[in-house]
Design an enzyme around this catalytic site. Structure first.
Site, PDB file in Angstrom:
ATOM      1  N   GLU A 140      18.780 -22.628  -4.047  1.00 10.07           N
ATOM      2  CA  GLU A 140      18.371 -21.427  -4.312  1.00 10.07           C
ATOM      3  C   GLU A 140      19.676 -20.403  -4.269  1.00 10.07           C
ATOM      4  O   GLU A 140      19.620 -19.538  -5.083  1.00 10.07           O
ATOM      5  CB  GLU A 140      17.487 -21.019  -3.045  1.00 10.07           C
ATOM      6  N   CYS A 165       0.884  -1.163   0.094  1.00 10.52           N
ATOM      7  CA  CYS A 165       0.111   0.018  -0.047  1.00 10.52           C
ATOM      8  C   CYS A 165       0.849   1.080   0.155  1.00 10.52           C
ATOM      9  O   CYS A 165       1.836   1.332   0.476  1.00 10.52           O
ATOM     10  CB  CYS A 165      -0.815   0.132   1.132  1.00 10.52           C
ATOM     11  N   TRP A 186      -3.057  -2.566  -1.400  1.00 12.95           N
ATOM     12  CA  TRP A 186      -2.739  -3.707  -1.947  1.00 12.95           C
ATOM     13  C   TRP A 186      -3.369  -4.720  -0.857  1.00 12.95           C
ATOM     14  O   TRP A 186      -3.028  -4.873   0.239  1.00 12.95           O
ATOM     15  CB  TRP A 186      -1.130  -4.007  -1.875  1.00 12.95           C
ATOM     16  N   ARG A 192       5.121  -0.088  -6.408  1.00 13.70           N
ATOM     17  CA  ARG A 192       5.213  -1.153  -5.002  1.00 13.70           C
ATOM     18  C   ARG A 192       3.972  -2.160  -5.255  1.00 13.70           C
ATOM     19  O   ARG A 192       3.912  -2.917  -4.505  1.00 13.70           O
ATOM     20  CB  ARG A 192       4.833  -0.144  -3.935  1.00 13.70           C
ATOM     21  N   LYS A 208      10.328 -11.383 -15.341  1.00 10.71           N
ATOM     22  CA  LYS A 208       9.919 -11.758 -14.070  1.00 10.71           C
ATOM     23  C   LYS A 208       8.650 -12.458 -13.685  1.00 10.71           C
ATOM     24  O   LYS A 208       8.494 -13.172 -12.661  1.00 10.71           O
ATOM     25  CB  LYS A 208       9.363 -10.110 -13.368  1.00 10.71           C
ATOM     26  N   HIS A 237      28.935 -39.361  -5.036  1.00  9.75           N
ATOM     27  CA  HIS A 237      28.175 -40.130  -5.990  1.00  9.75           C
ATOM     28  C   HIS A 237      28.304 -39.608  -7.386  1.00  9.75           C
ATOM     29  O   HIS A 237      27.622 -39.943  -8.322  1.00  9.75           O
ATOM     30  CB  HIS A 237      26.868 -40.409  -5.513  1.00  9.75           C
ATOM     31  N   ASN A 286      -1.799   2.262   6.067  1.00 10.03           N
ATOM     32  CA  ASN A 286      -0.835   1.235   5.769  1.00 10.03           C
ATOM     33  C   ASN A 286      -0.708   0.313   6.972  1.00 10.03           C
ATOM     34  O   ASN A 286      -0.374   0.822   8.024  1.00 10.03           O
ATOM     35  CB  ASN A 286       0.435   1.853   5.392  1.00 10.03           C
ATOM     36  N   GLY A 287      -0.501  -0.969   6.472  1.00 10.97           N
ATOM     37  CA  GLY A 287      -0.249  -1.680   7.815  1.00 10.97           C
ATOM     38  C   GLY A 287      -1.217  -2.889   8.130  1.00 10.97           C
ATOM     39  O   GLY A 287      -2.119  -2.865   7.339  1.00 10.97           O
ATOM     40  N   GLU A 318      21.877 -16.986 -12.142  1.00  6.70           N
ATOM     41  CA  GLU A 318      20.716 -15.864 -12.996  1.00  6.70           C
ATOM     42  C   GLU A 318      21.437 -14.551 -12.890  1.00  6.70           C
ATOM     43  O   GLU A 318      20.963 -14.042 -14.270  1.00  6.70           O
ATOM     44  CB  GLU A 318      19.435 -15.427 -11.769  1.00  6.70           C
ATOM     45  N   LYS A 365      20.558 -18.204  -7.632  1.00  2.64           N
ATOM     46  CA  LYS A 365      20.669 -16.650  -7.529  1.00  2.64           C
ATOM     47  C   LYS A 365      21.785 -16.382  -8.336  1.00  2.64           C
ATOM     48  O   LYS A 365      21.877 -15.374  -8.991  1.00  2.64           O
ATOM     49  CB  LYS A 365      20.930 -16.301  -6.033  1.00  2.64           C
TER      50      LYS A 365
HETATM   51  C1  F6R Z   1      14.067 -16.732  -9.738  1.00  2.00           C
HETATM   52  C2  F6R Z   1      13.007 -16.607 -10.054  1.00  2.00           C
HETATM   53  C3  F6R Z   1      12.247 -17.695 -10.783  1.00  2.00           C
HETATM   54  C4  F6R Z   1      10.823 -17.641 -10.253  1.00  2.00           C
HETATM   55  C5  F6R Z   1       9.980 -18.774 -11.168  1.00  2.00           C
HETATM   56  C6  F6R Z   1       8.598 -18.838 -10.644  1.00  2.00           C
HETATM   57  O1  F6R Z   1      15.014 -15.722  -8.886  1.00  2.00           O
HETATM   58  O2  F6R Z   1      12.409 -15.771  -9.832  1.00  2.00           O
HETATM   59  O3  F6R Z   1      12.715 -18.716 -10.913  1.00  2.00           O
HETATM   60  O4  F6R Z   1      10.690 -18.128  -8.838  1.00  2.00           O
HETATM   61  O5  F6R Z   1       9.836 -18.238 -12.545  1.00  2.00           O
HETATM   62  O6  F6R Z   1       7.922 -17.556 -10.435  1.00  2.00           O
HETATM   63  P1  F6R Z   1       6.681 -17.559  -9.518  1.00  2.00           P
HETATM   64  O7  F6R Z   1       6.969 -17.449  -8.100  1.00  2.00           O
HETATM   65  O8  F6R Z   1       6.161 -16.204  -9.849  1.00  2.00           O
HETATM   66  O9  F6R Z   1       5.679 -18.552  -9.852  1.00  2.00           O
END
Ligand code: F6R
Length: 604
Positions: A480, A2, A75, A27, A599, A503, A99-100, A487, A484
């Site tokens: 993970e 928000c 939001w 946001r 994204k 293995h 907000n909150g 990517e 990161k």
């Molecule tokens: C990695 C990343 C992607 C998403 C994946 C799923 O940093 O952002 O691997 O995690 O594309 O996306 P969502 O979570 O939006 O379904």
């Protein structure tokens, strides 16, 4: 999440408020509204969806002369994104934006015994204010006293702006846990929940501290602390550009989002730890208890969260848990437990494979639950129940705060389920709750750690690959960490269970193989240590992340000691996020928008 703006002055307020709200669009929001108080009275305009819908509703309406105005982008957290739930919320002569989360809104609603127009927690604020004001006759500044009494009634987190027809030219404001700032300019007084709307209008801003509240007019304000003592306002210079303001002083959105994680985790916990237990109102025990097993399904980072969740659900709730990569699940004709729960996890709520997976589970009659960051997204609309992630919009393409939000929400789910099944009582339960309460501090980035990672990163810009290794919960974290890094640095990295290296992958070990060893003291430390020793004996370069000194490590990134593995998990998460970012920065890559990535992946 928000956003709030406010204005008192003589300039046209509608364009100012809409301009301010546009600066907060990044946001994320799903409805918006403004309320204006002029000589001819108080008016409120709201619309669901984008600001353009609100602008269309306003048409060519603009204020004229002295005006007191507040605006909001919402939001959704309590109640769907509808016009009734959009802010501002009004009653007979006042309007409020908030907000909150007001944690005790259910009790306050019950005590007020009056009809409500929305499903939000926020609406109680305006009811309380008008109720208190009606009772305060004969006191000096009754509206200020009523506002103070209202704040005294509220539990939870808030940034609040309130205006009233009885108080033209004044905005009552308060901050506790949610940011709020204000600045004065020639045209009057401006409020906003972050810097961006103020940039270009004011040169300096007063950043309210937690607990501060007061009242402002176009030229001045009176400011109080939480105990009601008047305090001297002090301002700081605003950033020069609104893009810089949106990054809030950080170099990249990704960096800002890493640093934001303590606040996100606090938001997730708000209202969910009650009377010494985890409470998930969105689910309810009657719905959860008959369920016999759980399948977690997701892609990418969200899949890693699912994997961590499966460890937690089996360990804490003793519910059989399996994990599926959505793109594989769709086509392999899966056999599902019809009495099971199908959980999909998605930051965007639009990932095509995850969306198809939940549809498939529904055709087999399973109960469905979405853990998602975007309300009203396609996945949320498919799911029978939803736990919103409350992470706020994530701008960095490489997911950071959404991942920590997913893991924390899964941990809450496991605890809620374990409690319901009578498995968590006494000391074990107390240990879990204490760890939950500590998690926010654990994710606060340590300046020394960040500096060390920045320095170390220059040694790891080459080599023929990275292996992130860990065991138990630290295996999904290893996956993970590797994701990161690859990517945003475009270096080859793999996450692997530490015990599996011998293995096969150990064949790769040499000085140019960089092994990031997640050596958690609280979980299988000795076992991981011997796995790392095996790699070290074959000349692999070892970067250990641990509380412990480890002689064979070429580099050690030391974390603080914790007895609970989840606390080690969250602190190590910050380390692997920062390490990936600092390596990518040194390589000159676009950290926020890495090549080839989107994204939201809405295609198969
Ligand atoms: C990695 C990343 C992607 C998403 C994946 C799923 O940093 O952002 O691997 O995690 O594309 O996306 P969502 O979570 O939006 O379904």
């Amino acid at each position: 999440m928000c956003g709030i703006v406010g204005y008192i002055g003589h300039e046209p307020a509608v364009s100012r408020l809409l301009g301010g709200l546009r600066e907060l669009e990044y946001r994320g929001y799903d409805s918006a509204g403004i309320a204006l108080l002029q000589a001819d009275g108080l008016r409120c305009f709201k619309a669901v969806g984008k600001l353009s819908n609100l602008a269309a509703k306003l048409g060519d309406f603009e204020s004229c002369g002295p005006v007191t105005a507040i605006g909001h982008t919402r939001w959704a957290t309590h109640g769907k994104p509808t016009e009734a739930n959009a802010h501002p919320h009004g009653l007979t002569h006042s309007q409020v934006v908030h907000n909150g989360i007001i944690e005790n809104h259910v009790a306050l609603r019950a005590a007020l015994q009056t009809p409500f127009l929305s499903q939000t927690d926020s609406e109680v604020i305006v009811h309380l204010f008008e109720r208190h004001l009606a009772l305060r006759t004969g006191v000096e500044d009754p509206a200020l006293a009523a506002f103070r009494a209202t704040l005294d009634d509220l539990e939870g987190a808030y940034a609040i702006l309130l205006i009233s027809e009885t108080e033209p030219g004044r905005i009552f404001f308060a901050r506790k846990g949610s940011p709020l700032q204000l600045g004065f300019a020639e045209g009057g007084c401006h409020f906003a929940s972050s810097d961006a709307p103020l940039v270009g209008l004011c040169t300096e801003a007063l950043y309210l501290e937690d607990g501060q509240w007061g009242v402002a007019n176009a030229e001045a304000l009176i400011l109080f602390d939480a105990l009601g003592r008047e305090v001297e306002p002090s301002s700081r210079l605003l950033p020069a550009t609104s893009l810089a303001a949106r990054k809030e002083g950080f170099r990249y959105f990704m960096e800002k989002e890493i640093y934001e994680q303590p606040r996100v985790l606090a938001d997730i916990l708000t209202g969910r730890l009650r009377n010494g237990a985890v409470v998930l109102d969105e689910l309810g025990l009657q719905w959860l208890l008959p369920i016999s097993s759980v399948t977690l399904c997701a892609c990418g980072t969200s899949y890693h969260a699912a994997l961590a969740g499966s460890y937690l659900l089996e360990r804490l709730a003793r519910v059989p848990a399996r994990v599926e990569i959505a793109s594989e699940f769709r086509y392999r004709e899966p056999v599902l437990d019809p009495t099971g729960l199908f959980v999909v996890i998605s930051q965007s709520g639009e990932t095509a494979d995850t969306l198809e997976a939940i549809k498939l589970a529904k055709t087999q009659g399973l109960a469905t639950l979405a853990l998602c960051n975007v309300d009203n997204s396609s996945i949320v609309r498919e799911a029978a129940r939803t736990l919103l992630l409350r992470a706020g919009i994530e701008k960095g393409v490489a997911s950071t705060k959404a991942f920590s939000a997913q893991v924390l929400t899964l941990w809450l789910l496991a605890l809620y389920w374990g409690q319901a099944r009578g498995l968590l009582a006494g000391e074990r339960h107390a240990i879990e709750l204490a760890a939950l309460n500590a998690v926010r501090d654990v994710m606060r980035v340590q300046r020394g750690t960040h500096e060390r990672i920045q320095r170390l990163s220059k040694r790891y810009l080459h080599g023929h690959g990275f292996f992130f290794i860990g065991r138990d919960l630290f295996y999904p974290l290893a996956l993970e960490g590797a994701l990161k890094l690859k990517e945003i640095s475009y270096l080859h990295a793999e996450g692997y269970p530490a015990g599996e290296m011998k293995h096969g992958p150990i064949a790769l070990a040499d000085a140019e193989l960089f092994t990031i060893a997640l050596m958690a003291r609280s979980s299988l430390y000795e076992k991981v240590k011997s796995n790392v020793e095996e790699l070290s004996a074959r000349e692999a370069t070892i970067i250990a992340i641990s509380t412990e000194q480890f002689d064979l490590a070429d580099d050690l990134i030391q974390i603080r000691p914790y007895a609970h593995p989840m606390l080690e998990f969250f602190e190590m998460l910050v380390v692997v996020q920062l390490l990936a970012m600092e390596i990518a920065v040194r390589l000159g890559n676009d950290v926020d928008m890495p090549r080839n990535l989107a994204k939201s992946v809405t295609v198969e």
